[in-house]
Write a protein that holds these residues in place. Structure first.
Motif, PDB file in Angstrom:
ATOM      1  N   TRP A 115      45.768  29.319  57.388  1.00 24.20           N
ATOM      2  CA  TRP A 115      46.482  28.018  57.442  1.00 24.20           C
ATOM      3  C   TRP A 115      47.425  28.009  58.648  1.00 24.20           C
ATOM      4  O   TRP A 115      47.575  26.999  59.317  1.00 24.20           O
ATOM      5  CB  TRP A 115      47.264  27.744  56.158  1.00 24.20           C
ATOM      6  N   ASN A 116      48.053  29.130  58.918  1.00 24.35           N
ATOM      7  CA  ASN A 116      48.987  29.202  60.037  1.00 24.35           C
ATOM      8  C   ASN A 116      48.286  29.320  61.390  1.00 24.35           C
ATOM      9  O   ASN A 116      48.912  29.094  62.422  1.00 24.35           O
ATOM     10  CB  ASN A 116      49.951  30.368  59.835  1.00 24.35           C
ATOM     11  N   SER A 117      47.002  29.699  61.367  1.00 23.87           N
ATOM     12  CA  SER A 117      46.242  29.808  62.619  1.00 23.87           C
ATOM     13  C   SER A 117      45.766  28.447  63.105  1.00 23.87           C
ATOM     14  O   SER A 117      45.199  28.327  64.198  1.00 23.87           O
ATOM     15  CB  SER A 117      45.033  30.727  62.434  1.00 23.87           C
ATOM     16  N   MET A 118      45.980  27.406  62.273  1.00 21.60           N
ATOM     17  CA  MET A 118      45.597  26.039  62.657  1.00 21.60           C
ATOM     18  C   MET A 118      46.845  25.179  62.662  1.00 21.60           C
ATOM     19  O   MET A 118      47.801  25.440  61.930  1.00 21.60           O
ATOM     20  CB  MET A 118      44.583  25.467  61.653  1.00 21.60           C
ATOM     21  N   SER A 119      46.815  24.135  63.501  1.00 25.39           N
ATOM     22  CA  SER A 119      47.958  23.231  63.568  1.00 25.39           C
ATOM     23  C   SER A 119      47.477  21.841  63.940  1.00 25.39           C
ATOM     24  O   SER A 119      46.537  21.706  64.730  1.00 25.39           O
ATOM     25  CB  SER A 119      48.952  23.735  64.623  1.00 25.39           C
ATOM     26  N   PRO A 120      48.134  20.789  63.391  1.00 24.81           N
ATOM     27  CA  PRO A 120      47.797  19.424  63.820  1.00 24.81           C
ATOM     28  C   PRO A 120      48.029  19.242  65.317  1.00 24.81           C
ATOM     29  O   PRO A 120      47.431  18.367  65.938  1.00 24.81           O
ATOM     30  CB  PRO A 120      48.765  18.544  63.024  1.00 24.81           C
ATOM     31  N   GLU A 121      48.913  20.067  65.903  1.00 29.06           N
ATOM     32  CA  GLU A 121      49.173  19.996  67.352  1.00 29.06           C
ATOM     33  C   GLU A 121      48.477  21.149  68.083  1.00 29.06           C
ATOM     34  O   GLU A 121      48.941  21.594  69.142  1.00 29.06           O
ATOM     35  CB  GLU A 121      50.680  20.079  67.636  1.00 29.06           C
ATOM     36  N   GLY A 122      47.371  21.649  67.503  1.00 27.17           N
ATOM     37  CA  GLY A 122      46.717  22.820  68.077  1.00 27.17           C
ATOM     38  C   GLY A 122      45.837  22.512  69.273  1.00 27.17           C
ATOM     39  O   GLY A 122      45.792  21.380  69.756  1.00 27.17           O
ATOM     40  N   GLY A 123      45.141  23.537  69.737  1.00 31.66           N
ATOM     41  CA  GLY A 123      44.270  23.418  70.906  1.00 31.66           C
ATOM     42  C   GLY A 123      44.999  23.799  72.173  1.00 31.66           C
ATOM     43  O   GLY A 123      46.113  24.321  72.127  1.00 31.66           O
ATOM     44  N   GLY A 124      44.345  23.548  73.295  1.00 29.13           N
ATOM     45  CA  GLY A 124      44.959  23.850  74.585  1.00 29.13           C
ATOM     46  C   GLY A 124      44.945  25.334  74.902  1.00 29.13           C
ATOM     47  O   GLY A 124      44.024  26.054  74.526  1.00 29.13           O
ATOM     48  N   ASP A 125      45.981  25.755  75.590  1.00 27.81           N
ATOM     49  CA  ASP A 125      46.036  27.116  76.108  1.00 27.81           C
ATOM     50  C   ASP A 125      47.237  27.846  75.512  1.00 27.81           C
ATOM     51  O   ASP A 125      48.204  27.209  75.096  1.00 27.81           O
ATOM     52  CB  ASP A 125      46.187  27.052  77.638  1.00 27.81           C
ATOM     53  N   ALA A 126      47.150  29.167  75.514  1.00 27.48           N
ATOM     54  CA  ALA A 126      48.304  29.973  75.103  1.00 27.48           C
ATOM     55  C   ALA A 126      49.381  29.870  76.175  1.00 27.48           C
ATOM     56  O   ALA A 126      49.125  29.384  77.284  1.00 27.48           O
ATOM     57  CB  ALA A 126      47.874  31.420  74.915  1.00 27.48           C
ATOM     58  N   THR A 127      50.572  30.315  75.855  1.00 29.23           N
ATOM     59  CA  THR A 127      51.657  30.316  76.829  1.00 29.23           C
ATOM     60  C   THR A 127      52.317  31.700  76.818  1.00 29.23           C
ATOM     61  O   THR A 127      52.089  32.505  75.909  1.00 29.23           O
ATOM     62  CB  THR A 127      52.736  29.267  76.485  1.00 29.23           C
ATOM     63  N   GLY A 128      53.122  31.946  77.842  1.00 22.73           N
ATOM     64  CA  GLY A 128      53.978  33.137  77.866  1.00 22.73           C
ATOM     65  C   GLY A 128      53.201  34.439  77.948  1.00 22.73           C
ATOM     66  O   GLY A 128      52.108  34.499  78.519  1.00 22.73           O
TER      67      GLY A 128
END
Ligand code: MN3
Length: 202
Positions: free
Chosen positions: A82-95
């Motif tokens: 559940w925590n590996s998904m997000s309504p604001e997910g996708g895109g690229d990693a940061t940092g």
């Protein structure tokens, strides 16, 4: 002590249109809850009942307590999912995680290819994972309930590739479900937080 079903980190319709409220409802209310209920039955009046989920997984692994191991691992895996998904997910990693992904895979697209191969190549039920293994990022898959912790690997994020995770929305098209996860749902903030926490310990 009984293990409790953790709350979902978002509403059941929060991942629409990528994962329907119907799928998330069945997955959480029926499947995840059933693992918790079966785990509580299996550990009742045993030494396991005082342990954390992670300790239950570690101590039951490789024993004939497969009911404890399978249900404890599935309980842990689903909360992590559940925590590996997000309504604001996708895109690229940061940092720091983005830098490590670049070192290991080249770029986020190459990471996506490796993850897609692991997720679609897992025969039958299982999980695809991004893990940290002795300081190195790896994409792996596991079978049924298996959790990378028992192999000494630290999970950063996961995707459930059991049919119950996608069949209502995607039928047999697992690859389309995996692509949708990578494009729209993958929670890089969660993976980064896991990565940073492990590096702070190292
Ligand atoms: Mn599941």
């Amino acid at each position: 002590m009984t293990v409790r079903l953790p709350d979902l980190p978002y509403d059941k319709d929060a991942l629409e249109p990528h994962i329907s409220a119907r799928t998330l409802g069945y997955h959480y209310d029926k499947h995840h809850r059933a693992y918790i209920d079966k785990l509580n039955e299996a550990i009742e009046n045993t030494d396991y009942s005082d342990l954390s989920l992670v300790a239950m997984i570690a101590q039951s692994h490789g024993t004939n307590h497969t009911n404890v191991y399978n249900n404890a691992a599935q309980a842990w895996n689903h909360e992590f999912l559940w925590n590996s998904m997000s309504p604001e997910g996708g895109g690229d990693a940061t940092g720091p995680l983005q830098e490590a992904l670049q070192r290991q895979f080249g770029d986020v697209a190459r990471f996506g290819e490796a993850f897609r191969r692991a997720a679609t190549g897992q025969f039958g039920s299982g999980w695809a994972w991004l893990v940290l293994d002795k300081g190195e990022l790896k994409v792996i898959s596991t079978k049924d309930a298996d959790n990378p912790l028992v192999s000494g690997q630290s999970p950063l994020l996961t995707l459930d590739v059991w049919e119950h995770a996608y069949y209502l929305d995607y039928q047999n098209e697992r690859a389309r479900y995996v692509d949708t996860f990578l494009e729209h749902l993958i929670n890089w903030k969660f993976a980064s937080a896991n990565y940073n926490a492990l590096n702070a310990l190292a």
